[in-house]
Design an enzyme around this catalytic site. Structure first.
Site, PDB file in Angstrom:
ATOM      1  N   ASP A  39      30.739   2.696 -24.465  1.00 40.69           N
ATOM      2  CA  ASP A  39      31.549   3.901 -24.645  1.00 40.69           C
ATOM      3  C   ASP A  39      32.904   3.498 -25.217  1.00 40.69           C
ATOM      4  O   ASP A  39      33.676   2.787 -24.566  1.00 40.69           O
ATOM      5  CB  ASP A  39      31.731   4.590 -23.281  1.00 40.69           C
ATOM      6  CG  ASP A  39      32.216   6.022 -23.414  1.00 40.69           C
ATOM      7  OD1 ASP A  39      32.387   6.494 -24.543  1.00 40.69           O
ATOM      8  OD2 ASP A  39      32.413   6.667 -22.360  1.00 40.69           O
ATOM      9  N   CYS A  79      32.496  11.306 -28.278  1.00 39.24           N
ATOM     10  CA  CYS A  79      31.334  11.056 -27.416  1.00 39.24           C
ATOM     11  C   CYS A  79      30.254  12.126 -27.509  1.00 39.24           C
ATOM     12  O   CYS A  79      29.093  11.828 -27.831  1.00 39.24           O
ATOM     13  CB  CYS A  79      31.790  10.934 -25.958  1.00 39.24           C
ATOM     14  SG  CYS A  79      33.127   9.754 -25.680  1.00 39.24           S
ATOM     15  N   LYS A 138      26.306   7.299 -18.342  1.00 42.91           N
ATOM     16  CA  LYS A 138      26.989   8.493 -18.856  1.00 42.91           C
ATOM     17  C   LYS A 138      26.016   9.412 -19.608  1.00 42.91           C
ATOM     18  O   LYS A 138      25.208   8.960 -20.410  1.00 42.91           O
ATOM     19  CB  LYS A 138      28.121   8.049 -19.790  1.00 42.91           C
ATOM     20  CG  LYS A 138      28.792   9.167 -20.567  1.00 42.91           C
ATOM     21  CD  LYS A 138      29.953   8.627 -21.378  1.00 42.91           C
ATOM     22  CE  LYS A 138      30.528   9.697 -22.296  1.00 42.91           C
ATOM     23  NZ  LYS A 138      31.764   9.251 -22.956  1.00 42.91           N
ATOM     24  N   HIS A 140      27.142  13.272 -20.593  1.00 39.76           N
ATOM     25  CA  HIS A 140      28.122  14.002 -21.418  1.00 39.76           C
ATOM     26  C   HIS A 140      27.473  14.982 -22.394  1.00 39.76           C
ATOM     27  O   HIS A 140      27.965  15.203 -23.505  1.00 39.76           O
ATOM     28  CB  HIS A 140      29.026  13.019 -22.182  1.00 39.76           C
ATOM     29  CG  HIS A 140      30.404  13.559 -22.404  1.00 39.76           C
ATOM     30  ND1 HIS A 140      31.387  12.879 -23.094  1.00 39.76           N
ATOM     31  CD2 HIS A 140      30.980  14.723 -22.017  1.00 39.76           C
ATOM     32  CE1 HIS A 140      32.492  13.581 -23.133  1.00 39.76           C
ATOM     33  NE2 HIS A 140      32.274  14.716 -22.482  1.00 39.76           N
ATOM     34  N   HIS A 294      35.552   3.046 -21.639  1.00 39.15           N
ATOM     35  CA  HIS A 294      36.377   4.260 -21.719  1.00 39.15           C
ATOM     36  C   HIS A 294      37.505   4.153 -20.688  1.00 39.15           C
ATOM     37  O   HIS A 294      37.330   3.598 -19.614  1.00 39.15           O
ATOM     38  CB  HIS A 294      35.496   5.475 -21.415  1.00 39.15           C
ATOM     39  CG  HIS A 294      36.055   6.786 -21.837  1.00 39.15           C
ATOM     40  ND1 HIS A 294      37.130   7.370 -21.212  1.00 39.15           N
ATOM     41  CD2 HIS A 294      35.684   7.642 -22.819  1.00 39.15           C
ATOM     42  CE1 HIS A 294      37.393   8.528 -21.781  1.00 39.15           C
ATOM     43  NE2 HIS A 294      36.524   8.718 -22.770  1.00 39.15           N
ATOM     44  N   LYS A 371      38.524   6.143 -33.105  1.00 35.10           N
ATOM     45  CA  LYS A 371      37.914   7.270 -32.392  1.00 35.10           C
ATOM     46  C   LYS A 371      38.596   8.588 -32.772  1.00 35.10           C
ATOM     47  O   LYS A 371      39.815   8.673 -32.857  1.00 35.10           O
ATOM     48  CB  LYS A 371      38.034   7.032 -30.888  1.00 35.10           C
ATOM     49  CG  LYS A 371      37.545   8.184 -30.026  1.00 35.10           C
ATOM     50  CD  LYS A 371      37.709   7.879 -28.553  1.00 35.10           C
ATOM     51  CE  LYS A 371      37.253   9.059 -27.682  1.00 35.10           C
ATOM     52  NZ  LYS A 371      37.349   8.755 -26.237  1.00 35.10           N
TER      53      LYS A 371
END
Length: 585
Positions: A39, A79, A138, A140, A294, A371
């Protein structure tokens, strides 16, 4: 008769034996599949991609024993949309997982948006082929739609037989000593408005008591009631983020609310190891979706202070250790040669993640941006490593453009499944390229979105080897020339925070991978030809898009108390069903 059969079959058998094992194994076996996804990891954070100061021996081992991609591209730079594309093999705009507002990822477990039930994940297709499917870590991609237990977006509703992990994502709010980062600017405004209302009530009350203001007590009471309702309306969500968002689930059950971060890494690793051991007879699909790296970068004591890059480096090295434990288990169980293993990051490193002078986000190597930036390479070019001993040639490096969306058709092919025919699948089967049976990627164009806004397009001109990339929109860096949007959480996709380019900025990534020197009609004879070719590709691409509900609309993103996963009776949501699990490995 026997002699005739022998004379007929022996040349065929001999010919088959002479075939390289790469071809044979890929035909006769359905491998176990282990997908490892970091991540927010930058491509420059990994040893085999050039980092010589952060230690990643286990990820590097995968590259040594397998195939490394140098132009592996995420379909989005955040993400939620990137992972939606990974799971479905489709650009997120096709599933409604691309946003037209500033909320480009899911914000709450109790939001109503998420991966639509009519999307078919690779887990669903492998499940149909007899694979046992598991997701650790994760998600999400949403949880509920209309009630707290309908689980319409839940992993178990998208083809996973087993889920253990975090339905949302880590945030600073999950760690008590960190400044909250969920809607921090909005929270500051709400606090300010609440303070203004409180001050107004106190002023009116004092003025009434000393006779300076002629106002009825009923009016003051009404203002007080409105102010109280306003405060409760927002503080009931933002004031308890740790309880609402920072939770762990096993299948449909909440097991920790809130999470105890000091043991989360151990729990994730324990669950991954347990899944492999339970399903060693195979075939199985295990998607290990790391919470690392993260923010808030919670790192166990064993790794704190061990790297040369502060807390971020410590967190990367802890994740690499977890990767090593999983790889070691595959060896111990005799599964290494029967397992297709993949490692990647969901998008580039987070440049704006800082705490004073300390960098809390990743490094994207020579690539511009990071990002949240839909077009620049640093936001979308990620590590991509495959290993399958005896099938994929070890120590291979491939420079062709590939996509995270390619995992979808690749693993479906390996499992013997059939891709859906009722929708566009944007990914391509990578197996011929990985095995060396194809020299060129099947991708001619890749479209780089920021939310629902097309920011850039890549054209792989196969006859010349050129990789043209046209930027139609780029973020405005702050301060100018800084390479990121410092002072903001992420660069925006639209509005005053972006620049529109007409003609577009054009780069040839095969000569200028850092996107440092934009070409023009004066410096590049093919400039107009390339721009026209890309323009036609955009028109064709847009004709394949169909309107779908926007899953990341403001309504779908906001907190809805009736959708909140809760291990008690709402709002009394707290529990710890894990016991003492801090020393399990």
């Amino acid at each position: 008769m026997i002699w005739q059969l022998a004379s007929y079959w022996s040349p065929l058998i001999f010919g088959l034996l002479l075939q390289p094992p790469v071809t044979q194994l890929s035909i006769i076996t359905r491998p176990n599949i282990v997908l490892l996804m970091a991540d927010d990891l930058g491509i420059g954070d990994v040893g085999c991609y050039g980092n010589d100061t952060i230690r990643t021996p286990n990820i590097d081992r995968l590259a040594t024993e397998g195939v490394k991609l140098t132009q592996h591209i995420a379909a989005a730079s955040l993400c939620t949309p990137s992972r939606a594309a990974f799971l479905t093999g489709r650009y997120p705009i096709r599933s409604g997982m691309a946003s037209s507002n500033r909320y480009r990822a899911l914000q709450w477990n109790a939001g109503s948006g998420g991966l639509p039930a009519n999307e078919t994940t690779f887990a669903r297709l492998l499940q149909q082929q007899g694979y046992t499917t598991g997701l650790i870590g994760k998600w999400h991609q949403g949880v509920n739609c209309e009630s707290f237990n309908d689980h319409c977006h839940h992993p178990l509703n998208h083809g996973f037989d087993y889920f253990y992990g975090m339905p949302l994502t880590l945030r600073n709010n999950c760690q008590k000593n960190k400044p909250p980062d969920l809607d921090a600017a909005l929270q500051a405004k709400l606090w300010l408005y609440s303070q203004i209302i409180t001050l107004a009530v106190l002023t009116l009350t004092a003025g009434k008591l000393i006779g300076l203001i002629s106002i009825r007590w009923k009016t003051i009471a009404c203002v007080t009631l409105v102010g109280s309702l306003f405060f409760i309306s927002w503080y009931s969500s933002y004031g308890f983020v740790q309880y609402w968002n920072c939770i762990l689930m096993r299948n449909h059950d909440v097991t920790e609310q809130p999470m105890r971060l000091e043991r989360t890494a151990f729990l994730m690793l324990k669950e991954a190891i347990s899944f492999i051991k339970r399903n060693r007879q195979g075939p199985f699909l295990l998607f290990v979706s790391f919470l690392h790296v993260h923010t808030p970068l919670f790192t166990t004591a064993k790794f704190l202070g061990k790297s040369c890059h502060g807390l971020y480096g410590d967190n990367v090295e802890e994740m690499d250790w977890m990767v090593g434990k999983i790889l070691d288990l595959l060896d111990e169980e005799g599964l290494k040669n029967h397992t297709f293993t993949y490692f990647a990051s969901d998008h580039g490193g987070h440049l704006e993640a800082q705490n004073g002078s300390a960098q809390l986000g990743g490094w994207n190597g020579i690539y511009k941006g990071g990002k949240g930036m839909g077009g620049w390479e640093g936001g979308i070019r990620v590590p991509g490593i495959f290993r399958w001993p005896g099938v994929l040639p070890a120590g291979t490096v491939i420079d062709e453009p590939t996509s995270l969306m390619d995992i979808y058709p690749t693993v479906v092919h390996l499992a013997g499944g059939i891709l859906p025919h009722d929708r566009v699948i944007d990914g391509q089967n990578l197996l011929p390229l990985l095995q060396g049976r194809a020299q060129k990627s099947d991708h001619e164009f890749l479209f780089h979105y920021c939310g629902s806004y097309l920011h850039a397009v890549r054209w792989h001109q196969k006859d010349s080897g050129a990789i043209w990339k046209a930027h139609f929109v780029t973020p405005v860096f702050h301060p100018p020339g800084a390479g990121a949007c410092y002072g903001k959480k992420n660069c925006p996709c639209f509005g005053e925070g972006v620049t529109h380019h007409d003609p577009p900025l054009l780069f040839d990534l095969s000569r200028d991978p850092s996107e440092a020197k934009p070409l023009s009609a004066d410096t590049e004879p093919l400039f107009d030809t390339v721009i026209r070719k890309i323009g036609r590709a955009i028109e064709e691409h847009r004709r394949t898009l169909t309107p779908v509900p926007e899953q990341l609309s403001v309504y779908n993103v906001v907190w809805k108390p009736w959708l909140q996963p809760c291990c008690g009776t709402f709002p009394f949501c707290w529990c710890d069903k894990e016991g003492d699990s801090t020393q399990i490995l």
